[in-house]
Enzyme design. Structure first.
Site, PDB file in Angstrom:
ATOM      1  N   HIS A   1       8.389   0.899   5.997  1.00 41.11           N
ATOM      2  CA  HIS A   1       7.684   1.292   4.767  1.00 41.11           C
ATOM      3  C   HIS A   1       7.279   2.760   4.915  1.00 41.11           C
ATOM      4  O   HIS A   1       6.370   3.087   5.681  1.00 41.11           O
ATOM      5  CB  HIS A   1       6.463   0.361   4.611  1.00 41.11           C
ATOM      6  CG  HIS A   1       5.533   0.709   3.507  1.00 41.11           C
ATOM      7  ND1 HIS A   1       4.274   0.134   3.375  1.00 41.11           N
ATOM      8  CD2 HIS A   1       5.647   1.570   2.454  1.00 41.11           C
ATOM      9  CE1 HIS A   1       3.678   0.622   2.311  1.00 41.11           C
ATOM     10  NE2 HIS A   1       4.467   1.499   1.749  1.00 41.11           N
TER      11      HIS A   1
ATOM     12  N   ASP B   1       2.016  -6.087  -0.243  1.00 37.17           N
ATOM     13  CA  ASP B   1       1.460  -5.472   0.975  1.00 37.17           C
ATOM     14  C   ASP B   1       0.002  -5.057   0.756  1.00 37.17           C
ATOM     15  O   ASP B   1      -0.285  -4.219  -0.097  1.00 37.17           O
ATOM     16  CB  ASP B   1       2.331  -4.242   1.293  1.00 37.17           C
ATOM     17  CG  ASP B   1       1.959  -3.549   2.594  1.00 37.17           C
ATOM     18  OD1 ASP B   1       1.042  -4.018   3.296  1.00 37.17           O
ATOM     19  OD2 ASP B   1       2.606  -2.520   2.901  1.00 37.17           O
ATOM     20  N   GLY B   2      -0.893  -5.651   1.546  1.00 39.28           N
ATOM     21  CA  GLY B   2      -2.285  -5.219   1.543  1.00 39.28           C
ATOM     22  C   GLY B   2      -3.270  -6.316   1.188  1.00 39.28           C
ATOM     23  O   GLY B   2      -3.187  -6.927   0.122  1.00 39.28           O
ATOM     24  N   GLY B   3      -4.182  -6.598   2.126  1.00 37.96           N
ATOM     25  CA  GLY B   3      -5.252  -7.554   1.846  1.00 37.96           C
ATOM     26  C   GLY B   3      -4.799  -8.999   1.742  1.00 37.96           C
ATOM     27  O   GLY B   3      -5.474  -9.817   1.123  1.00 37.96           O
TER      28      GLY B   3
ATOM     29  N   MET C   1       5.528   5.965   3.969  1.00 35.65           N
ATOM     30  CA  MET C   1       4.439   6.561   3.181  1.00 35.65           C
ATOM     31  C   MET C   1       4.390   8.041   3.539  1.00 35.65           C
ATOM     32  O   MET C   1       3.457   8.527   4.186  1.00 35.65           O
ATOM     33  CB  MET C   1       3.114   5.850   3.506  1.00 35.65           C
ATOM     34  CG  MET C   1       3.015   4.473   2.868  1.00 35.65           C
ATOM     35  SD  MET C   1       1.764   3.429   3.628  1.00 35.65           S
ATOM     36  CE  MET C   1       2.734   2.746   4.971  1.00 35.65           C
TER      37      MET C   1
ATOM     38  N   HIS D   1       7.110  -5.548   9.864  1.00 33.50           N
ATOM     39  CA  HIS D   1       6.814  -4.469   8.908  1.00 33.50           C
ATOM     40  C   HIS D   1       6.237  -3.267   9.659  1.00 33.50           C
ATOM     41  O   HIS D   1       5.261  -3.392  10.394  1.00 33.50           O
ATOM     42  CB  HIS D   1       5.807  -4.997   7.880  1.00 33.50           C
ATOM     43  CG  HIS D   1       5.477  -4.055   6.776  1.00 33.50           C
ATOM     44  ND1 HIS D   1       6.241  -3.940   5.635  1.00 33.50           N
ATOM     45  CD2 HIS D   1       4.449  -3.185   6.622  1.00 33.50           C
ATOM     46  CE1 HIS D   1       5.698  -3.042   4.821  1.00 33.50           C
ATOM     47  NE2 HIS D   1       4.613  -2.558   5.398  1.00 33.50           N
TER      48      HIS D   1
ATOM     49  N   MET E   1       3.344   6.736   8.289  1.00 34.18           N
ATOM     50  CA  MET E   1       2.388   7.541   7.509  1.00 34.18           C
ATOM     51  C   MET E   1       2.356   8.973   8.032  1.00 34.18           C
ATOM     52  O   MET E   1       2.382   9.185   9.251  1.00 34.18           O
ATOM     53  CB  MET E   1       0.988   6.946   7.624  1.00 34.18           C
ATOM     54  CG  MET E   1       0.899   5.493   7.207  1.00 34.18           C
ATOM     55  SD  MET E   1      -0.811   4.938   7.241  1.00 34.18           S
ATOM     56  CE  MET E   1      -0.600   3.196   6.852  1.00 34.18           C
TER      57      MET E   1
ATOM     58  N   SER F   1       2.530  -6.808   9.891  1.00 34.01           N
ATOM     59  CA  SER F   1       2.514  -5.344   9.932  1.00 34.01           C
ATOM     60  C   SER F   1       1.851  -4.889  11.214  1.00 34.01           C
ATOM     61  O   SER F   1       0.669  -5.184  11.455  1.00 34.01           O
ATOM     62  CB  SER F   1       1.730  -4.798   8.736  1.00 34.01           C
ATOM     63  OG  SER F   1       1.411  -3.438   8.961  1.00 34.01           O
TER      64      SER F   1
ATOM     65  N   GLY G   1      -2.598   3.375   3.267  1.00 31.52           N
ATOM     66  CA  GLY G   1      -3.202   4.267   4.255  1.00 31.52           C
ATOM     67  C   GLY G   1      -3.860   3.529   5.407  1.00 31.52           C
ATOM     68  O   GLY G   1      -3.839   3.995   6.533  1.00 31.52           O
ATOM     69  N   PHE G   2      -4.435   2.366   5.122  1.00 30.80           N
ATOM     70  CA  PHE G   2      -5.206   1.675   6.159  1.00 30.80           C
ATOM     71  C   PHE G   2      -5.040   0.166   6.056  1.00 30.80           C
ATOM     72  O   PHE G   2      -4.840  -0.366   4.958  1.00 30.80           O
ATOM     73  CB  PHE G   2      -6.694   2.019   6.030  1.00 30.80           C
ATOM     74  CG  PHE G   2      -6.955   3.491   6.140  1.00 30.80           C
ATOM     75  CD1 PHE G   2      -7.048   4.099   7.393  1.00 30.80           C
ATOM     76  CD2 PHE G   2      -7.050   4.272   4.998  1.00 30.80           C
ATOM     77  CE1 PHE G   2      -7.243   5.470   7.502  1.00 30.80           C
ATOM     78  CE2 PHE G   2      -7.247   5.648   5.092  1.00 30.80           C
ATOM     79  CZ  PHE G   2      -7.348   6.246   6.347  1.00 30.80           C
TER      80      PHE G   2
ATOM     81  N   MET H   1       2.128  -2.578  -3.798  1.00 29.01           N
ATOM     82  CA  MET H   1       0.940  -2.399  -2.969  1.00 29.01           C
ATOM     83  C   MET H   1      -0.228  -3.129  -3.635  1.00 29.01           C
ATOM     84  O   MET H   1      -0.501  -2.927  -4.826  1.00 29.01           O
ATOM     85  CB  MET H   1       0.585  -0.914  -2.825  1.00 29.01           C
ATOM     86  CG  MET H   1       1.556  -0.076  -2.008  1.00 29.01           C
ATOM     87  SD  MET H   1       1.900  -0.721  -0.352  1.00 29.01           S
ATOM     88  CE  MET H   1       0.267  -0.749   0.385  1.00 29.01           C
TER      89      MET H   1
ATOM     90  N   ASP I   1       4.757   0.588   9.281  1.00 28.60           N
ATOM     91  CA  ASP I   1       4.173   1.544   8.342  1.00 28.60           C
ATOM     92  C   ASP I   1       4.254   2.963   8.883  1.00 28.60           C
ATOM     93  O   ASP I   1       3.603   3.293   9.871  1.00 28.60           O
ATOM     94  CB  ASP I   1       2.696   1.196   8.106  1.00 28.60           C
ATOM     95  CG  ASP I   1       2.547  -0.075   7.297  1.00 28.60           C
ATOM     96  OD1 ASP I   1       3.094  -0.125   6.183  1.00 28.60           O
ATOM     97  OD2 ASP I   1       1.905  -1.018   7.795  1.00 28.60           O
TER      98      ASP I   1
HETATM   99  C1  DX5 Z   1      -1.291  -0.141   4.213  1.00 32.40           C
HETATM  100  C2  DX5 Z   1      -0.015  -0.621   4.847  1.00 32.40           C
HETATM  101  C3  DX5 Z   1      -0.007  -2.061   5.152  1.00 32.40           C
HETATM  102  C4  DX5 Z   1      -1.093  -2.541   6.084  1.00 32.40           C
HETATM  103  C5  DX5 Z   1      -1.580  -3.825   5.505  1.00 32.40           C
HETATM  104  O1  DX5 Z   1      -1.112   1.152   3.739  1.00 32.40           O
HETATM  105  O2  DX5 Z   1       1.094  -0.348   4.031  1.00 32.40           O
HETATM  106  O3  DX5 Z   1       1.258  -2.529   5.592  1.00 32.40           O
HETATM  107  O4  DX5 Z   1      -0.693  -2.741   7.403  1.00 32.40           O
HETATM  108  O5  DX5 Z   1      -2.656  -4.216   6.216  1.00 32.40           O
HETATM  109  P1  DX5 Z   1      -3.570  -5.437   5.804  1.00 32.40           P
HETATM  110  O6  DX5 Z   1      -2.717  -6.654   5.782  1.00 32.40           O
HETATM  111  O7  DX5 Z   1      -4.589  -5.444   6.891  1.00 32.40           O
HETATM  112  O8  DX5 Z   1      -4.168  -5.120   4.454  1.00 32.40           O
HETATM  113 ZN    ZN Z   2       3.042  -1.350   4.574  1.00 33.72          ZN
END
Ligand code: DX5
Ligand code: ZN
Length: 219
Positions: A66, A175-177, A68, A33, A37, A8, A142-143, A137, A35
């Site tokens: 993606h 997606d995420g963490g 958002m 990927h 936003m 991402s 968001g971050f 998710m 994002d």
């Molecule tokens: C968060 C995004 C993710 C983000 C994941 O809202 O949708 O795609 O980039 O970032 P990491 O892998 O750092 O959690």
């Molecule tokens: Zn994403």
């Protein structure tokens, strides 16, 4: 299906985005990927279709957009024209989800439905047969760089059961963490596509991170 790694770019340096994308592509990433936003649906703002078309010019990898954003129906054709190969929309932003999924497909893209961590998998029942992929998710959107929500693993298993019961070919993206430390457990739960932001672009050596992750996914 074969596991796919989707770096991402949210955690990449936007001032040298071409270099960053090329590095992970050469190292073996499968898909990029992106994002999007809007500062309304999520408390952060990133970029629009221009960034997607600029990245399209410099990579051969498929682009996974993606969204958002609120009112995603207004922007789908713009992102498809910009070069998106996959487009996913949040269940939480959709007034007419069935129509949205068809709109994405009619624009020539694979269609994904995204669920926030607090959204029940039951909402997928009426759309699973027409959805190419489900994006779960595993952080609140968001971050980048947030901590993986552990209950996401059980959610994958529940979606897997639904897909099997529906006899559909829908695949699962998460997606995420996600990073080297939890990749194997997430794969074992049944995820097909792994989005990684901070663990790749926040690493000292993003190419080495991609190679290490691909090794885990292929083992
Ligand atoms: C968060 C995004 C993710 C983000 C994941 O809202 O949708 O795609 O980039 O970032 P990491 O892998 O750092 O959690
Ligand atoms: Zn994403």
């Amino acid at each position: 299906m074969q596991s796919l790694l989707a770096p991402s770019v949210l955690s990449a340096d936007f001032a040298k985005i071409a270099e960053e994308v090329k590095l992970v592509e050469i190292a073996g990433a499968d898909i990029i990927h992106l994002d999007v936003m809007d500062g309304h649906f999520v408390p952060n703002i990133t970029f629009g279709p221009k960034m997607v078309s600029d990245i399209k010019r410099i990579t051969d990898l498929p682009l996974d957009v993606h969204l958002m954003i609120t009112e995603p129906e207004k922007y789908i054709s713009g992102f498809a024209k910009a070069g998106a190969d996959w487009i996913s929309v949040h269940y939480e932003t959709a007034v007419h989800l069935n129509r949205l999924i068809h709109q994405i497909k009619d624009n020539g893209c694979k269609a994904g439905v995204v669920l926030n961590p607090a959204t029940s998998v039951e909402v997928l029942d009426e759309v699973l047969r027409i959805t190419d992929f489900v994006l779960l998710m595993s952080v609140n959107p968001g971050f980048g760089g947030q901590k993986f929500i552990e209950s996401s693993l059980a959610k994958v298993r529940r979606v897997k059961e639904k897909i099997a019961a529906a006899g559909s070919k829908t695949f699962i993206e998460m997606d995420g963490g996600i990073g080297i430390e939890n990749l194997k457990a997430i794969k074992d739960a049944g995820v097909d596509v792994f989005v990684c932001g901070n663990s790749i672009f926040g690493a000292k050596d993003s190419a080495a991170a991609v190679k290490e992750m691909k090794k885990i996914l292929n083992s």
